[in-house]
Each structure stands twice: as C-alpha cells, then as structure tokens.
Scaffold this active site. Structure first.
Site, PDB file in Angstrom:
ATOM      1  N   SER A 224       3.099   1.756   3.877  1.00 48.16           N
ATOM      2  CA  SER A 224       3.690   0.337   4.185  1.00 48.16           C
ATOM      3  C   SER A 224       5.178   0.187   3.519  1.00 48.16           C
ATOM      4  O   SER A 224       6.114   0.851   3.955  1.00 48.16           O
ATOM      5  CB  SER A 224       2.747  -0.793   3.548  1.00 48.16           C
ATOM      6  OG  SER A 224       2.888  -1.793   4.281  1.00 48.16           O
TER       7      SER A 224
ATOM      8  N   ASP B 206       2.212   4.455   7.817  1.00 51.41           N
ATOM      9  CA  ASP B 206       2.110   3.030   8.278  1.00 51.41           C
ATOM     10  C   ASP B 206       3.161   2.254   7.759  1.00 51.41           C
ATOM     11  O   ASP B 206       2.954   1.288   7.268  1.00 51.41           O
ATOM     12  CB  ASP B 206       0.794   2.515   8.073  1.00 51.41           C
ATOM     13  CG  ASP B 206       0.296   1.621   9.317  1.00 51.41           C
ATOM     14  OD1 ASP B 206       0.946   1.962  10.443  1.00 51.41           O
ATOM     15  OD2 ASP B 206      -0.602   0.777   9.372  1.00 51.41           O
TER      16      ASP B 206
ATOM     17  N   HIS C 288      -4.577  -0.901   8.925  1.00 47.20           N
ATOM     18  CA  HIS C 288      -3.305  -0.853   7.833  1.00 47.20           C
ATOM     19  C   HIS C 288      -3.979  -0.403   6.327  1.00 47.20           C
ATOM     20  O   HIS C 288      -3.610   0.610   5.668  1.00 47.20           O
ATOM     21  CB  HIS C 288      -2.715  -2.279   7.623  1.00 47.20           C
ATOM     22  CG  HIS C 288      -1.370  -1.960   6.902  1.00 47.20           C
ATOM     23  ND1 HIS C 288      -0.352  -0.822   7.268  1.00 47.20           N
ATOM     24  CD2 HIS C 288      -0.862  -2.545   5.966  1.00 47.20           C
ATOM     25  CE1 HIS C 288       0.411  -0.995   6.293  1.00 47.20           C
ATOM     26  NE2 HIS C 288       0.377  -2.185   5.524  1.00 47.20           N
TER      27      HIS C 288
END
Length: 393
Positions: free
Chosen positions: A239, A262, A317
């Site tokens: 992330s 991600d 996620h």
C-alpha cells in the site's frame, strides 16, 4: 505447535473466538526475529528483522502486537474510541504470537543472504506483515520490516538518550485545509529515505562498524557481518509501503528491484515516473486499485519490460497483511480483512511470485524460477494486469 489460543470472547455479536493462525514458513530454513532500534532520535531507525536461524528447543515466540500502546494506535487509525476499542483489541489479539523464534540463534551463511527492506502500509507497524516476512526469510532472505516515523504508523516510538525515556510518535491524519497529496508526498519521501538508511545500517554492520541496538536485546548485530550479500538487495512494501518501495528505487542505486503489494500510487509526483530505473513487480488485490493508480503502474511497465503487474483474484486490500489470518469475525469486521480467497493460498501466490521475481533480478541460484508463470499472471486465482471492472472504488 498451534498458535496460542486466545481467551474466548462472548459468542454473541462479538463473533466468537479471535485467534491468529499465522503459517510457518514453507522454505528450508527455521526463522528467527529480533527488534532493532538504532539511534536516540527520530532520525534513527526501528525495524523487526526476520532471518534464517538455527532451530532451538522451546524457543519463545514473539507477540504479534508488540505492546498495548499499539492497540490504542490501531483504535485511533480505525476511527474507534480508544477507551473501549484498545482494551477490546488487547483482549482479542493481545496474546497472539508469531510462529518464529524470538532472538533465535542466527544461522551464518558464507555466501550471504540477500536482503529485503520492507515498508508497511498506512496505520500499520513493523509486525503486521509477519506472515510474508517470515515466509521469505524461510527461503533464505534477511527481511528488515521497518516501522516508519513519518506519522503513518498507527503509533511508534524512539528512546531518548540518557534517561532512556520513550517518546511516542502518533498516527497523524491529513490536517484540515491541507491538500492530501502534499501531506502524503512529504511522508513518502521520508519513508523512502528511511528505507535507504536501513540499507546503510546493513552496510555499516557488514563493514565491521559497531552498531549498538538501543533495545539491549540478546541479538548481537555483529553476527550478521559476513552473512548478508549487499549486492543482492530488494525493497518491498504494501500500500503506502508499495509506493515507498518504488520511490526508494529512485533514491538508492543499491536497490536492484522492488516488489509493491497493492501499491497506493497517489502520493508519487508525476515527474518521478521517468526516473524509476529498475524493475517493479506490482501484485494487486482485486478490490483496491483505481484506474488512475493502475495507469501509473502501466507508465512504469511501458518503460521497462521487466516491470510486471498481476492481480490476485478473490483478495481485498488487507489480504496482504496478517489481519487476513485472524479467524474471528470481530476484528475482520473492524479491519475489513477477508476476501473470498483462502488466506494461505493468497500468501502462497504473493510469496512465490515475489521469489520468482527476486531470483530473476537479484541473480539468485535457487529454484524460484519454477514459479515464473505467476509473473505473467498465469495460474489459479491470478490474472495479468488489473481488472478494472472489478474495482469497487
């Protein structure tokens, strides 16, 4: 042995028992881990190191949530009241342990282990990716999971000199009236610089410099001196950590490639895209990416044929964090932790694709190329590129 079971919570609306079932690494090495803090200011470094270790009977397993303060930090990050949420988290997950050997005896390696610097996501901290970090360590990597001090961790701390007082650094939201891009862009630069400093730390250790660990643990950093191969270093993250890894490639030639789980591409300024010199493996989940974010990834893959983008189907996620291994409904509900894909299978895909990519770009002489097909998005629950129609953003 099974992870320590947790106290039973009321079965009503709480969703039954919470326990963390983190898998043991599948590679040939036992895994040890130790916490390392260097320096007495916020310019120092804090990380959890996962490494191949020698088996030791009755080895202690480290707590997954290292201290109660982190429960408060998670409560703040999740917009929950600290007063009720922190104690609840502490009861629910405070006794979960990671199936690795705490300060276990380091296993020397004359050819040197390749090194991975790992950067956490927004609101996370150094231990929340223990499953993927210990999996990679079990295949013969030293993995340094940073705890960033840019106010993006749910909470972190450093120890001041002299009194040894702990100074805590809280999570900070985007200030009212400030544009999010500028706030996050400043953070991502600080984070990437911390990744570079982590590499410098291992260079210092390898050159024989004495590097004291402020935490006074049983783990002596000088043991690593001849066992890390600094010609084989990658940077990885999830992330906010994924985009941090991409930026670290721009800042530091010593990083040979990056793995971005991600990645949240938003904080990176456009002028930097042409500057990314090395290959990146983007492993996306099905439910997080936006067309804008993927377009940024494609700008990199169009410039470098070795940059790969794959999507893991049935994942969300949080599937790339340890939260996906929590068995109860309560925490899963707070953190949105589960997709439809079995979490163990998701970890297999992520770690095997990563190993295949690292073999290619760190010139490893292992058999990780057996998983090369994953890099083309070929395999069960994997597709190449990014399926836009699936995004819920």
């Amino acid at each position: 042995p099974d992870p320590v079971p947790l106290p039973r919570l009321g079965r009503g609306s709480m969703g039954g028992m919470q326990s963390l079932a983190l898998p043991l690494g599948k590679g040939p090495h036992h895994v040890g881990c130790a916490d390392v803090m260097v320096g007495h200011t916020r310019q120092g470094l804090f990380l959890r190191l996962f490494y191949p270790c020698l088996p030791r009977a009755g080895a202690e397993r480290p707590l997954w949530i290292p201290r109660y303060e982190y429960c408060g930090g998670l409560a703040d990050f999740a917009h929950c009241s600290r007063r009720w949420c922190a104690p609840l988290l502490s009861v629910a997950i405070g006794s979960c342990r990671v199936p690795v050997s705490w300060n276990g005896p380091f296993k020397p390696c004359s050819s040197g282990y390749p090194l991975i610097i790992f950067s956490h996501g927004l609101g996370a901290f150094r231990t929340l990716y223990s499953s993927v970090c210990s999996e990679l360590a079990s295949w013969g990597f030293a993995v340094a999971a940073l705890e960033h001090r840019d106010h993006s961790a749910s909470v972190t701390y450093f120890c001041t000199v002299g009194a040894g007082r702990e100074e805590w650094i809280p999570y900070r939201r985007v200030p009212q009236g400030q544009k999010e891009f500028y706030f996050r862009n400043k953070q991502v630069h600080q984070r990437a610089e911390e990744c570079v400093r982590a590499l410098r730390l291992f260079e210092d250790i390898s050159s024989g410099k004495s590097v004291p660990n402020v935490l006074h643990q049983d783990f002596d950093l000088s043991m690593l001196k001849d066992s890390i191969d600094l010609t084989k270093v990658a940077v990885m993250g999830h992330s906010f950590g994924g985009v941090t890894a991409v930026l670290a490639l721009v800042k530091e030639p010593g990083f040979r490639c990056a793995v971005a789980l991600d990645a949240w591409m938003f904080p990176l300024e456009n002028t930097l895209y042409p500057e990314v010199p090395k290959p990146v493996l983007f492993i996306n989940t099905e439910k997080f990416q936006t067309p804008e974010s993927v377009a940024k990834m494609k700008r990199l893959s169009s410039r470098n044929s070795q940059t790969k983008i794959i999507t893991v189907l049935g994942s969300v996620h949080q599937s790339q964090t340890d939260f996906t291994f929590l068995t109860g409904k309560l925490i899963s509900r707070i953190f949105g932790a589960r997709g439809t894909l079995d979490p163990y299978k998701g970890l297999d895909i992520t770690s095997r694709a990563t190993l295949a990519f690292l073999q290619r770009h760190l010139n490893l002489e292992e058999e990780f190329d057996q998983w090369d097909k994953l890099l083309e998005g070929i395999g069960d629950s994997v597709v190449p590129e990014a399926p836009f129609c699936r995004s819920n953003l």
